[in-house]
Design a protein around this motif. Structure first.
Motif, PDB file in Angstrom:
ATOM      1  N   LEU A   1      -3.288  69.152 -56.014  1.00  0.00           N
ATOM      2  CA  LEU A   1      -4.069  68.417 -55.031  1.00  0.00           C
ATOM      3  C   LEU A   1      -3.287  67.248 -54.456  1.00  0.00           C
ATOM      4  CD1 LEU A   1      -6.739  67.992 -53.564  1.00  0.00           C
ATOM      5  CD2 LEU A   1      -7.476  66.564 -55.473  1.00  0.00           C
TER       6      LEU A   1
ATOM      7  N   ARG B   1     -13.228  70.190 -40.376  1.00  0.00           N
ATOM      8  CA  ARG B   1     -14.015  70.069 -41.604  1.00  0.00           C
ATOM      9  C   ARG B   1     -14.014  68.639 -42.134  1.00  0.00           C
ATOM     10  NH1 ARG B   1     -13.364  73.983 -46.788  1.00  0.00           N
ATOM     11  NH2 ARG B   1     -15.110  73.216 -48.047  1.00  0.00           N
TER      12      ARG B   1
ATOM     13  N   LEU C   1     -17.359  66.472 -43.164  1.00  0.00           N
ATOM     14  CA  LEU C   1     -17.561  65.817 -44.455  1.00  0.00           C
ATOM     15  C   LEU C   1     -17.726  64.313 -44.285  1.00  0.00           C
ATOM     16  CD1 LEU C   1     -14.904  67.714 -46.572  1.00  0.00           C
ATOM     17  CD2 LEU C   1     -17.379  67.807 -46.854  1.00  0.00           C
TER      18      LEU C   1
ATOM     19  N   LEU D   1     -11.660  73.100 -55.472  1.00  0.00           N
ATOM     20  CA  LEU D   1     -11.878  71.671 -55.314  1.00  0.00           C
ATOM     21  C   LEU D   1     -12.682  71.376 -54.054  1.00  0.00           C
ATOM     22  CD1 LEU D   1      -8.404  70.314 -56.428  1.00  0.00           C
ATOM     23  CD2 LEU D   1     -10.559  70.143 -57.637  1.00  0.00           C
ATOM     24  N   MET D   2     -12.424  72.114 -52.998  1.00  0.00           N
ATOM     25  CA  MET D   2     -13.155  71.870 -51.762  1.00  0.00           C
ATOM     26  C   MET D   2     -14.625  72.246 -51.908  1.00  0.00           C
ATOM     27  SD  MET D   2     -11.243  70.329 -49.696  1.00  0.00           S
ATOM     28  CE  MET D   2     -12.331  70.417 -48.276  1.00  0.00           C
ATOM     29  N   THR D   3     -14.885  73.276 -52.680  1.00  0.00           N
ATOM     30  CA  THR D   3     -16.280  73.637 -52.927  1.00  0.00           C
ATOM     31  C   THR D   3     -17.018  72.489 -53.608  1.00  0.00           C
ATOM     32  OG1 THR D   3     -15.631  75.944 -53.167  1.00  0.00           O
ATOM     33  CG2 THR D   3     -17.769  75.321 -54.054  1.00  0.00           C
TER      34      THR D   3
ATOM     35  N   LEU E   1     -16.088  69.330 -53.493  1.00  0.00           N
ATOM     36  CA  LEU E   1     -16.143  68.204 -52.562  1.00  0.00           C
ATOM     37  C   LEU E   1     -17.301  68.384 -51.595  1.00  0.00           C
ATOM     38  CD1 LEU E   1     -14.823  65.621 -51.601  1.00  0.00           C
ATOM     39  CD2 LEU E   1     -13.306  66.974 -50.171  1.00  0.00           C
ATOM     40  N   ASP E   2     -17.452  69.589 -51.108  1.00  0.00           N
ATOM     41  CA  ASP E   2     -18.580  69.902 -50.236  1.00  0.00           C
ATOM     42  C   ASP E   2     -19.887  69.566 -50.912  1.00  0.00           C
ATOM     43  OD1 ASP E   2     -17.867  70.755 -47.748  1.00  0.00           O
ATOM     44  OD2 ASP E   2     -17.655  72.855 -48.300  1.00  0.00           O
TER      45      ASP E   2
ATOM     46  N   ALA F   1     -20.189  65.734 -51.221  1.00  0.00           N
ATOM     47  CA  ALA F   1     -20.203  64.996 -49.953  1.00  0.00           C
ATOM     48  C   ALA F   1     -21.440  65.331 -49.134  1.00  0.00           C
ATOM     49  CB  ALA F   1     -18.939  65.298 -49.147  1.00  0.00           C
TER      50      ALA F   1
ATOM     51  N   LEU G   1     -10.152  64.720 -57.980  1.00  0.00           N
ATOM     52  CA  LEU G   1     -10.709  64.323 -56.685  1.00  0.00           C
ATOM     53  C   LEU G   1     -10.858  62.804 -56.603  1.00  0.00           C
ATOM     54  CD1 LEU G   1     -13.363  67.139 -56.189  1.00  0.00           C
ATOM     55  CD2 LEU G   1     -11.332  66.748 -54.799  1.00  0.00           C
TER      56      LEU G   1
ATOM     57  N   LEU H   1     -10.857  61.131 -52.775  1.00  0.00           N
ATOM     58  CA  LEU H   1     -11.791  61.962 -52.019  1.00  0.00           C
ATOM     59  C   LEU H   1     -13.212  61.764 -52.520  1.00  0.00           C
ATOM     60  CD1 LEU H   1      -9.599  65.158 -51.802  1.00  0.00           C
ATOM     61  CD2 LEU H   1     -10.094  63.528 -49.985  1.00  0.00           C
TER      62      LEU H   1
END
Lengths: 261, 261
Positions: A13, A72, A76, B16-18, B20-21, B24, B53, B58
């Motif tokens: 990351l 995206r 967010l 990780l994006m899942t 974060l979604d 957020a 994260l 993030l």
DNA sequence: TCTCAAAGTTCCATTATCTGGAACTGAATT
DNA sequence: AATTCAGTTCCAGATAATGGAACTTTGAGA
């Protein structure tokens, strides 16, 4: 800038975020080769990393294959901004302060040695907020920043100041710890601080600190405008209003967060 | 929603994006356990992912250890938004359209089967833009969306429509491909389209398409407002203005991007 | 039009990182 | 004091990232 403690580049990351930063903060779309030159990754690796970022919508490519920020991120960020408790609670106070003074009002929070602008309310003429929201500026030469710094205890303040290196943005920028600390001492006594063109020539402001009961939020509000309009007298006139707004936000903050904290 | 083709969950970044979604886009800060319950990761794994994260800024944790969106997202997004060529070039036209009509003006781009709002200009009363910027809505039931769809060639349009499943947001929402395609055919003839409370009850709009020479940008502008004010007649009055704004943006776009593309 | 160099993309054995079960800590509750 | 629940750490094994090299495409110049 000093202090902010850049995140490590190790870990999947971390490396990807370094790339994302490079592309998102660049002023133009970047070609693969541009990115390659500015990163220390081998071509194959870099290519796959960029592909992953594009797959996730964090980056996009234009028809010439150049990389730019994906939508995206906007999605967010806008969602979380709109839901941000502190900003929401402060907003009516910012708006009132704007109406009282007729000048632009900023709300900023302290992150390390930088101030990040969370909100901005401008007068009727320009609705161009957003432009500055999310931007980071050094705390030591901005009104909001110095106000926030003034809420730190001596030890934390000293430690933070020790990490600064002073950059002369204008001829009025503080260039030494002593000068900055004197300013902050005065700020503590008065309850507000000034920025007389310390960060940007022609721009002045008066700012007051916001601090929650348990030091979780270190922030400031400011009234900002062009030097020709915001004269020393005018700034003095605004100062009580700014202090009142900051105090009102602080009260709301404690009411909202206090019972739980 | 259909069509948009959610990104895969495989690969480190995807997972990780899942996460974060989830955090957020949630309306509140989430505790570790909340996240655990809504993800299918083992505790240890999830914990490390969240730590990463947070390390990257993030996400952040409040003093009770709950997770919320980090400020780095705001920083990245605002920078790229402010630098977005298309938005910048469209902005003066949006502003003019807002002044001409007195209603809220939207700019949206087509992404798959969804429209993403890039900008919004409201009248004097509320400066609360941002709220909707970055938001995604189905293209088939929004003015901006249908306008953008009308610029597609028949084949692409058909393929996209085939992927839709129609959800009845209101009693006026299109519920079949035939009905939608008829609307789009009419839109092509007129040069503008209407949304008579198709997405949200009480909200109407009139929109016109924007398309760059080489189909790289598929977008729309709209004038939106409450149904009681934006009557059928009022919408008809606005239509030429909206078309003019869209045409002006298209011209600027081709002038700016044409020579290079 | 052809040729060459540069830009961009793909491949795959190697290696670093991530995974996840389980054990551990600490705080709140009975 | 015992028990439960929330959160954290650990490490052998599984998985995904790495990076060198080969390959394809693009575009500039002859």
């Amino acid at each position: 800038m000093a202090g902010a403690g850049r995140t490590r580049d190790t870990g999947t990351l971390g490396k990807l975020m370094t790339l994302l930063d490079m592309v998102a903060l660049s002023d133009d779309a970047m070609r693969f080769t541009d990115i390659l030159a500015r990163s220390d990754q081998p071509r194959g690796t870099l290519h796959r990393q960029l592909t992953h970022l594009v797959e996730e919508g964090l980056l996009e490519t234009d028809r010439e294959g150049r990389y730019l920020t994906g939508i995206r991120l906007l999605h967010l960020a806008s969602h979380s901004w709109a839901r941000n408790q502190f900003r929401n609670l402060a907003e009516p106070h910012l708006r009132r302060l704007q109406e009282q003074t007729g000048e632009t009002v900023h709300l900023g929070v302290l992150r390390g040695a930088e101030v990040i602008y969370l909100d901005k309310v401008e007068g009727r003429q320009s609705v161009r907020m957003y432009s500055q929201i999310g931007n980071a500026s050094p705390a030591y030469c901005t009104g909001v920043g110095k106000a926030a710094l003034s809420t730190l205890d001596d030890l934390s303040l000293q430690r933070l100041v020790d990490t600064l290196d002073f950059h002369p943005f204008t001829e009025h920028t503080h260039l030494s710890a002593a000068s900055l600390l004197a300013d902050i001492a005065a700020t503590r006594l008065r309850g507000h601080t000034f920025d007389h063109e310390e960060h940007e020539r022609g721009i002045c402001c008066v700012a007051a600190p916001i601090r929650s009961a348990d030091h979780d939020v270190l922030a400031g509000v400011s009234v900002t405008g062009p030097a020709y309009r915001l004269t020393a007298e005018r700034l003095e006139e605004c100062a009580p209003l700014v202090r009142a707004a900051a105090a009102a936000i602080t009260v709301d903050l404690r009411a909202r967060l206090g019972p739980r904290g």
